[in-house]
Scaffold this active site. Structure first.
Site, PDB file in Angstrom:
ATOM      1  N   ASP A   1       6.817  -6.821  -9.729  1.00  0.00           N
ATOM      2  CA  ASP A   1       7.708  -6.169  -8.771  1.00  0.00           C
ATOM      3  C   ASP A   1       7.855  -4.676  -9.070  1.00  0.00           C
ATOM      4  OD1 ASP A   1       9.374  -5.981  -6.615  1.00  0.00           O
ATOM      5  OD2 ASP A   1      11.093  -6.956  -7.558  1.00  0.00           O
ATOM      6  N   GLY A   2       8.045  -3.912  -8.005  1.00  0.00           N
ATOM      7  CA  GLY A   2       8.357  -2.487  -8.168  1.00  0.00           C
ATOM      8  C   GLY A   2       7.219  -1.542  -7.832  1.00  0.00           C
TER       9      GLY A   2
ATOM     10  N   THR B   1       4.478 -16.536   0.132  1.00  0.00           N
ATOM     11  CA  THR B   1       4.377 -16.985   1.529  1.00  0.00           C
ATOM     12  C   THR B   1       5.274 -16.091   2.409  1.00  0.00           C
ATOM     13  OG1 THR B   1       6.026 -18.651   0.886  1.00  0.00           O
ATOM     14  CG2 THR B   1       3.787 -19.413   1.140  1.00  0.00           C
TER      15      THR B   1
ATOM     16  N   ASN C   1       5.900 -12.880   1.868  1.00  0.00           N
ATOM     17  CA  ASN C   1       5.426 -11.488   1.960  1.00  0.00           C
ATOM     18  C   ASN C   1       4.681 -11.195   3.265  1.00  0.00           C
ATOM     19  OD1 ASN C   1       4.728 -11.121  -1.618  1.00  0.00           O
ATOM     20  ND2 ASN C   1       6.532 -10.507  -0.444  1.00  0.00           N
TER      21      ASN C   1
ATOM     22  N   SER D   1      12.892 -15.554  -6.777  1.00  0.00           N
ATOM     23  CA  SER D   1      12.153 -15.454  -5.510  1.00  0.00           C
ATOM     24  C   SER D   1      11.125 -16.567  -5.291  1.00  0.00           C
ATOM     25  CB  SER D   1      11.466 -14.093  -5.408  1.00  0.00           C
ATOM     26  OG  SER D   1      12.408 -13.062  -5.494  1.00  0.00           O
TER      27      SER D   1
ATOM     28  N   GLU E   1      12.324 -18.763 -20.935  1.00  0.00           N
ATOM     29  CA  GLU E   1      13.197 -17.644 -21.296  1.00  0.00           C
ATOM     30  C   GLU E   1      12.953 -16.554 -20.263  1.00  0.00           C
ATOM     31  OE1 GLU E   1      15.463 -17.490 -23.688  1.00  0.00           O
ATOM     32  OE2 GLU E   1      14.997 -19.563 -24.205  1.00  0.00           O
TER      33      GLU E   1
HETATM   34  C1  FPP Z   1       5.988  -6.375  -5.195  1.00  0.00           C
HETATM   35  O1  FPP Z   1       6.366  -5.014  -5.308  1.00  0.00           O
HETATM   36  C2  FPP Z   1       4.542  -6.465  -5.269  1.00  0.00           C
HETATM   37  C3  FPP Z   1       3.772  -7.118  -4.369  1.00  0.00           C
HETATM   38  C4  FPP Z   1       4.264  -7.814  -3.174  1.00  0.00           C
HETATM   39  C5  FPP Z   1       2.291  -7.117  -4.538  1.00  0.00           C
HETATM   40  C6  FPP Z   1       1.840  -7.303  -5.948  1.00  0.00           C
HETATM   41  C7  FPP Z   1       0.386  -7.123  -5.984  1.00  0.00           C
HETATM   42  C8  FPP Z   1      -0.302  -6.471  -6.942  1.00  0.00           C
HETATM   43  C9  FPP Z   1       0.302  -5.852  -8.156  1.00  0.00           C
HETATM   44  C10 FPP Z   1      -1.755  -6.366  -6.821  1.00  0.00           C
HETATM   45  C11 FPP Z   1      -2.393  -7.574  -7.467  1.00  0.00           C
HETATM   46  C12 FPP Z   1      -3.771  -7.573  -7.089  1.00  0.00           C
HETATM   47  C13 FPP Z   1      -4.648  -8.576  -7.344  1.00  0.00           C
HETATM   48  C14 FPP Z   1      -6.043  -8.443  -6.876  1.00  0.00           C
HETATM   49  C15 FPP Z   1      -4.247  -9.797  -8.083  1.00  0.00           C
HETATM   50  P1  FPP Z   1       7.139  -4.378  -4.089  1.00  0.00           P
HETATM   51  O2  FPP Z   1       6.131  -3.869  -3.114  1.00  0.00           O
HETATM   52  O3  FPP Z   1       8.090  -5.379  -3.543  1.00  0.00           O
HETATM   53  O4  FPP Z   1       7.888  -3.183  -4.758  1.00  0.00           O
HETATM   54  P2  FPP Z   1       9.316  -2.627  -4.304  1.00  0.00           P
HETATM   55  O5  FPP Z   1      10.289  -3.760  -4.512  1.00  0.00           O
HETATM   56  O6  FPP Z   1       9.546  -1.482  -5.241  1.00  0.00           O
HETATM   57  O7  FPP Z   1       9.178  -2.212  -2.881  1.00  0.00           O
END
Ligand code: FPP
Length: 244
Positions: free
Chosen positions: A17-18, A63, A65, A193, A204
């Site tokens: 996340d983030g 699901t 997202n 989530s 943990e």
């Molecule tokens: C949540 O951060 C992140 C995601 C929904 C996508 C995570 C995906 C990756 C790190 C890429 C992984 C790639 C592969 C090929 C496995 P956010 O967008 O919700 O961040 P925010 O809360 O700061 O908006």
């Protein structure tokens, strides 16, 4: 770090996340944040398995997202389409098996499903660890699917309803993996989530404020130190540490 003094969790889960906030703070687009999140994941994976962790599960796309803007969903789908195979090749060289948890139908494009199946196929003999990417994943969906599969097996007289037990449920999940020992959610959000709720029952929990693109090897080692300090009791009493 001297890993001999560190307790190494067998199965680590990370809610990535983030990415968006990481990008926003730098005046970049959310897509650039996801790209950087992916780059970080490639580096971090190598480090995690080097510490002795055997299973790593990451929440790459839920699901839910799919409710994000078309632009963001399209960007992420293209990223997955372009990067999963590269990731599988990299993991194969490190003898790590790549598996995916999540629905393998609509709204995911058939092309991505084909790539996922191929990634699993080419790494299926790898024995050094398991990387589990949760993609189009939700714990509720996983449990519903598990109950349906179990029902079919009961209907087909593979076993009777009286034989159903807690361990058996693991075999009906998207992947048959051990329970999560240590669950990390980056970015300071304090929720799960819908991520591997059954498997994380006794995990943990650790919620560092760091955004995922900055959650590097040093941050992971800090997390391991925290895990080492935890007293895991699984609902019982740890007689080694109990002092009254
Ligand atoms: C949540 O951060 C992140 C995601 C929904 C996508 C995570 C995906 C990756 C790190 C890429 C992984 C790639 C592969 C090929 C496995 P956010 O967008 O919700 O961040 P925010 O809360 O700061 O908006």
């Amino acid at each position: 770090m001297d890993y001999s003094k560190i307790k190494i969790p067998n199965h680590v889960g990370i809610i990535l996340d983030g990415n968006g906030r990481w990008a926003q703070e730098r005046g970049l687009t959310r897509s650039e944040g996801h790209q950087e999140g992916f780059n970080n994941l490639m580096k971090l994976t190598e480090h995690v398995f080097k510490t002795g962790v055997k299973v790593l599960s990451v929440y790459a796309f839920s699901t839910e997202n799919f409710k994000r803007s078309k632009e963001e969903v399209d960007f992420l789908m293209n990223l997955f389409e372009n990067k999963f195979a590269e990731y599988a090749k990299d993991l194969k060289e490190k003898n790590i098996r790549l598996v995916f948890s999540g629905g393998r139908g609509k709204p995911v494009k058939k092309k991505i499903i084909d790539i996922i199946n191929k990634c699993e196929e080419i790494t299926k003999e790898c024995t050094n660890g398991i990387m589990n990417i949760c993609f189009n994943y939700g714990s509720h969906l996983e449990l519903v699917e598990a109950f349906k599969k179990m029902h079919t097996d009961i209907d087909n007289h593979k076993f009777s309803i009286d034989d159903v037990n807690e361990d058996m449920l693991y075999h009906y999940m998207f992947q048959d993996l051990p329970p999560i020992d240590f669950l990390i959610r980056t970015s300071g959000e304090l929720r799960l989530s819908n991520f591997m709720l059954y498997q994380a029952s006794y995990a943990e929990l650790y919620f560092p404020k760091t955004y995922f693109p900055s959650f590097d090897a040093k941050e992971f080692d800090k997390a391991l130190l925290e895990y080492t300090s935890r007293d895991r009791r699984f609902g019982g009493i740890n007689y080694e540490t109990k002092n009254n």
